[in-house]
Design an enzyme around this catalytic site. Structure first.
Site, short mmCIF file in Angstrom:
data_model
loop_
_atom_site.label_atom_id
_atom_site.label_comp_id
_atom_site.label_asym_id
_atom_site.label_seq_id
_atom_site.Cartn_x
_atom_site.Cartn_y
_atom_site.Cartn_z
N VAL A 25 0.82 -1.23 0.00
CA VAL A 25 0.00 0.00 0.00
C VAL A 25 0.85 1.27 0.00
O VAL A 25 0.33 2.36 -0.23
CB VAL A 25 -1.00 0.07 1.19
CG1 VAL A 25 -2.00 -1.06 1.12
CG2 VAL A 25 -0.28 0.11 2.52
N LYS A 26 2.14 1.16 0.26
CA LYS A 26 2.99 2.35 0.36
C LYS A 26 3.37 2.85 -1.04
O LYS A 26 2.89 2.34 -2.03
CB LYS A 26 4.22 2.04 1.23
CG LYS A 26 3.88 1.43 2.61
CD LYS A 26 3.31 2.45 3.59
CE LYS A 26 2.64 1.83 4.82
NZ LYS A 26 3.52 1.24 5.81
#
Ligand SMILES: *Cc1c(COP(=O)(O)O)cnc(C)c1O
Length: 388
Positions: free
Chosen positions: A190-191
């Protein structure tokens, strides 16, 4: 039924896939050339001397604390509005953890509150050994202010930049460690860029980097200069510290190296999405993200705060309505001191009022490079509907 729009997701190209396949066909799946190549790429991008790749940002935080000498009897301070890993790292080292409440505009650790708390702690002789500012949503903290306090009160600084690779502070890349001892990144999917699981610790200090390299691989050295006596033979290595297996694999590093080529593109795309949200949400009873003039955010998250006084619905009902409409909203974060484990350490409700107020109003809207204008339109319509 259309699929849920997630709050964040990876962006994987054919080149990314090929780079991982190439490693699979090579001689080294781990401890090969991809890890140092990825480290070099990130270090050069950030303008910092040393980069130590590890298997997660959580591991990076742990060995960063150890490298700075955090142990029992020490105290580490961080923000309550962060992922639990920013605080857990202190406890892994047997140290105490404490929280500094947030700034109501940036939601980052408040430098004013930090200054007040330090003045108190100086009186009672319980100053922190390390402070861990977290660049929430990718927006850098007031690092000049924190650094000045570090000089005055003698604490070290680890930047938790898990949200912030590709961002800038006062025109310089986050990760250059100008105002800190160590900066850590996360490469969870998700980063901003991903290695599936992975993290990195950056530093200008050769000694700190060396210590972290040792700690990520069992505390074992093959460097003759570090050994207590001459090698017994060519097979020889020595364990000179108690380390861990926190190594990143070459498969992960190859993916990371390939992702680095699109880092600036990813962050620019995130900014374009944020600007469009700003425009489309104007006029709704909510607070959009505020950006400090010193900040060019990595824009990991787009967090809105509901103006609960101006809407009939509740925070929870708005959140549930969005999920029911197929919008995978999220909440970053539950204040760490309100987690049962931390309450067990003695933290109570009301300890960080600004952070707790934020938690009662915040919602993370979908934010990732692949989010289409049509999807963004659906998010905004569902939100407008939910708070009407
Ligand atoms: C994601 C995250 C971490 C932990 O990262 P991992 O790579 O999953 O260990 C730590 N701190 C913050 C602020 C994060 O968002």
């Amino acid at each position: 039924m259309t699929a849920m729009i997630p709050y964040g997701r990876q962006n994987i190209s054919e080149a990314d896939i090929q780079s991982v396949v190439d490693v699979l066909r090579s001689d080294f799946l781990t401890q090969g050339p991809a890890v140092p190549a990825f480290e070099k790429s990130v270090a050069e991008y950030c303008g910092v001397e040393y980069a130590v790749a590890v298997n997660s940002a959580t591991s990076a935080l742990h060995i960063a604390c150890l490298a700075l000498g955090v142990g029992s009897g020490d105290s580490v301070w961080t923000s309550p509005i962060t992922f639990v890993a920013s605080a857990n790292c202190a406890l892994y080292c047997g140290a105490q953890i404490d929280f500094v409440d947030i700034d109501p505009r940036t939601y980052n650790l408040s430098v004013e509150k930090l200054a007040e708390k330090l003045a108190q702690a100086a009186k009672y002789g319980n100053l922190p050994k390390v402070v861990i500012p977290v660049h929430l949503c990718g927006q850098p903290c007031d690092m000049q202010g924190i650094h000045a306090l570090g000089k005055r009160y003698g604490f070290k600084i680890i930047e938790d930049a898990s949200h912030a690779i590709g961002g800038k502070y006062r025109g310089e890349p986050i990760g250059n460690c100008r105002y800190s001892d160590i900066t850590i990144f996360s490469f969870h999917p998700v980063k901003i860029i991903t290695t599936a699981e992975g993290g990195m610790a950056l530093s200008k200090d050769a000694k700190l980097a060396k210590r972290m390299q040792l700690l990520r691989s069992h505390g074992i050295t093959r460097d003759v200069n570090e050994m207590s006596h001459a090698p017994d033979g060519p097979w020889y290595y020595q364990q000179i510290d108690l380390g861990y297996n926190y190594r990143m694999t070459d498969l992960q590093a190859a993916l990371g190296l390939s992702q680095m080529q699109r880092l600036d593109e990813f962050v620019a795309r995130r900014h374009a999405i944020a600007q469009r949200y700003d425009l489309l949400l104007a006029g709704l009873p909510l607070i959009a993200p505020w950006q400090h003039a010193d900040s060019y955010s990595g824009m990991h998250l787009y967090v809105i705060r509901l103006k609960l006084g101006e809407i009939v619905s509740s925070h929870r009902l708005v959140f549930e309505a969005l999920r029911a409409a197929g919008i995978g909203v999220n909440l970053h974060y539950i204040p760490v001191h309100r987690q049962p484990y931390y309450e067990g350490l003695g933290f109570k409700a009301g300890y960080c009022p600004e952070g707790e107020k934020y938690y009662a109003e915040a919602i993370s809207l979908p934010m990732y490079p692949g989010l289409t204008e049509e999807q963004q339109g659906r998010v905004v319509n569902a939100l407008a509907e939910a708070i009407r």
